[in-house]
Enzyme design. Structure first.
Site, PDB file in Angstrom:
ATOM      1  N   ASP A  90       4.914 -14.199  46.358  1.00  0.00           N
ATOM      2  CA  ASP A  90       3.552 -14.398  45.947  1.00  0.00           C
ATOM      3  C   ASP A  90       3.948 -14.300  44.093  1.00  0.00           C
ATOM      4  OD1 ASP A  90       4.368 -11.827  45.238  1.00  0.00           O
ATOM      5  OD2 ASP A  90       2.344 -10.854  45.680  1.00  0.00           O
ATOM      6  N   SER A  91       5.008 -14.438  43.815  1.00  0.00           N
ATOM      7  CA  SER A  91       5.554 -14.848  42.367  1.00  0.00           C
ATOM      8  C   SER A  91       5.111 -16.229  42.120  1.00  0.00           C
ATOM      9  CB  SER A  91       6.906 -14.577  42.229  1.00  0.00           C
ATOM     10  OG  SER A  91       7.652 -15.327  43.195  1.00  0.00           O
ATOM     11  N   ASP A 132       5.651 -13.789  51.732  1.00  0.00           N
ATOM     12  CA  ASP A 132       4.962 -12.758  50.927  1.00  0.00           C
ATOM     13  C   ASP A 132       3.591 -12.659  51.360  1.00  0.00           C
ATOM     14  OD1 ASP A 132       5.612 -10.725  49.624  1.00  0.00           O
ATOM     15  OD2 ASP A 132       5.974 -11.820  47.691  1.00  0.00           O
ATOM     16  N   LYS A 171       6.882 -10.110  54.231  1.00  0.00           N
ATOM     17  CA  LYS A 171       7.091  -9.442  53.386  1.00  0.00           C
ATOM     18  C   LYS A 171       5.991  -8.482  52.761  1.00  0.00           C
ATOM     19  CE  LYS A 171       8.775  -9.650  48.866  1.00  0.00           C
ATOM     20  NZ  LYS A 171       7.894  -9.013  48.170  1.00  0.00           N
ATOM     21  N   GLU A 211       4.525  -5.273  50.244  1.00  0.00           N
ATOM     22  CA  GLU A 211       4.988  -4.157  49.121  1.00  0.00           C
ATOM     23  C   GLU A 211       4.567  -3.026  49.525  1.00  0.00           C
ATOM     24  OE1 GLU A 211       3.769  -5.496  45.128  1.00  0.00           O
ATOM     25  OE2 GLU A 211       4.779  -7.526  45.118  1.00  0.00           O
ATOM     26  N   GLU A 266      13.478  -3.421  44.094  1.00  0.00           N
ATOM     27  CA  GLU A 266      13.165  -4.159  42.818  1.00  0.00           C
ATOM     28  C   GLU A 266      13.303  -3.286  41.481  1.00  0.00           C
ATOM     29  OE1 GLU A 266       9.975  -7.073  42.539  1.00  0.00           O
ATOM     30  OE2 GLU A 266      10.270  -7.547  40.615  1.00  0.00           O
TER      31      GLU A 266
HETATM   32  O1  KIV Z   1       7.241 -12.681  44.887  1.00  0.00           O
HETATM   33  C1  KIV Z   1       8.471 -12.680  44.747  1.00  0.00           C
HETATM   34  O2  KIV Z   1       9.113 -13.457  44.250  1.00  0.00           O
HETATM   35  C2  KIV Z   1       9.253 -11.341  44.927  1.00  0.00           C
HETATM   36  C3  KIV Z   1      10.572 -11.197  44.631  1.00  0.00           C
HETATM   37  C4  KIV Z   1      10.597 -10.923  43.226  1.00  0.00           C
HETATM   38  C5  KIV Z   1      11.345 -10.158  45.526  1.00  0.00           C
HETATM   39  O3  KIV Z   1       8.594 -10.519  45.593  1.00  0.00           O
END
Ligand code: KIV
Length: 297
Positions: free
Chosen positions: A53-54, A92, A122, A124, A190
């Site tokens: 989600d970056s 994510d 993924k 969080e 992280e």
């Molecule tokens: O969203 C992302 O890119 C991440 C990584 C930094 C692990 O969660």
């Protein structure tokens, strides 16, 4: 001897990750957000691709990861899975897509698999997230947990800061990582002090993937734009930049702009030919059209 226990072709089997950890072979993971980045990551030999989600920041220009939506992440994941065939592709789950209830979390995780071809998702956090992890794994979707600095809750954590830097916080992080493993997931760590991440990695049977968590993790992840020098602004200390593609792209575009303005592009070799008699016929037709127009004026 092969680098892998059982992986010779096709998609990396998920259980192979445990075997690689057992053998002490480090895992490489990178984020990707579109077809070409998925393809290049695959060709470069990474084991894991994260559609992070970056993307909200690196691709969509937001200030944080919070605004990312399911529809955006689904679209990006679809593009990545079209390019990345061998690595495991992990989608994510954006903020809001799993916080409400286990049922909503499962429904959204299933969408990533069914509609976008993701191999895993993924999430969080730990604590309240654990029941989500159990529910999603129970529905047959592999999960990667994420503890330490969790950008979706950066406001609650007091900013983008390293986590687990007191004994008490390190203990909580250790417990959280173990609980995530028990719930059925492997784990991203992280911005965690390296010695803490090392002890967590030693304690877990599943692989840990570190970002700003030192070399004791079982694998490493970097954000595509950080790794390749495509993101403006100050990079966190854990970033290693392997190329400066942003500067390279800018140089190329400036040359293109100059070439267009000065008439150096396109050249003859960039154009298409038309047979002489066809061109002649076309020119003849134009003369007729133009004289008819002149007649009407
Ligand atoms: O969203 C992302 O890119 C991440 C990584 C930094 C692990 O969660």
């Amino acid at each position: 001897m092969s680098k892998y226990a059982s992986w010779t072709h096709g998609k990396l089997p998920l259980p192979e990750l445990l075997e690689l950890k057992r053998r002490g072979q480090k895992l490489a993971m990178v984020t990707a957000y579109d077809f070409p980045s998925g393809r290049i990551a695959d060709e470069a030999g990474v084991e894991l691709v994260l559609v992070g989600d970056s993307a909200a920041m690196t691709v969509l220009g937001h200030d944080s990861t919070v605004p990312a939506t399911m529809e955006e992440l689904l679209m990006l994941t679809r593009a990545v899975t079209r390019g990345a065939h061998r690595p495991l592709v992990i989608a994510d789950m954006p903020f809001g897509s799993f916080q409400v209830s286990d049922a909503v979390a499962v429904a959204n995780a299933v969408r990533f698999v069914k509609e976008a071809g993701a191999d895993a998702v993924k999430l969080e956090g730990a604590g309240p997230t654990l029941s989500r992890v159990q529910a999603i794994v129970g529905a047959g979707v592999p999960v990667m947990g994420h503890v330490g600095l969790t950008p979706q809750s950066a406001t609650m954590l007091g900013g983008f800061k390293a986590q687990g830097r007191t004994a008490e916080k390190a203990e909580r992080l250790y417990e959280d990582a173990l609980a995530l493993e028990t719930a059925g997931s492997f784990v991203v760590l992280e911005a965690v002090p390296a010695p803490v991440a090392t002890r967590v990695s030693e304690a877990l049977r599943v692989p840990t993937i570190g970002i700003g968590a030192g070399a004791g993790c079982d694998g490493q992840v970097l954000v595509w734009h950080d790794l390749l020098g495509l993101y403006e602004g100050k990079a966190p200390r854990f970033v290693k930049r392997y190329a400066d593609l942003g500067a390279e792209a800018k140089r190329a575009l400036e040359t293109y702009v100059d070439d267009v303005r000065e008439g150096r592009f396109p050249e003859e070799r960039h154009t298409y030919a038309i047979p002489g008699e066809e061109l002649e016929a076309f020119e003849g037709w134009l003369v007729t059209v133009e004289s008819a127009q002149a007649h009407h004026e």
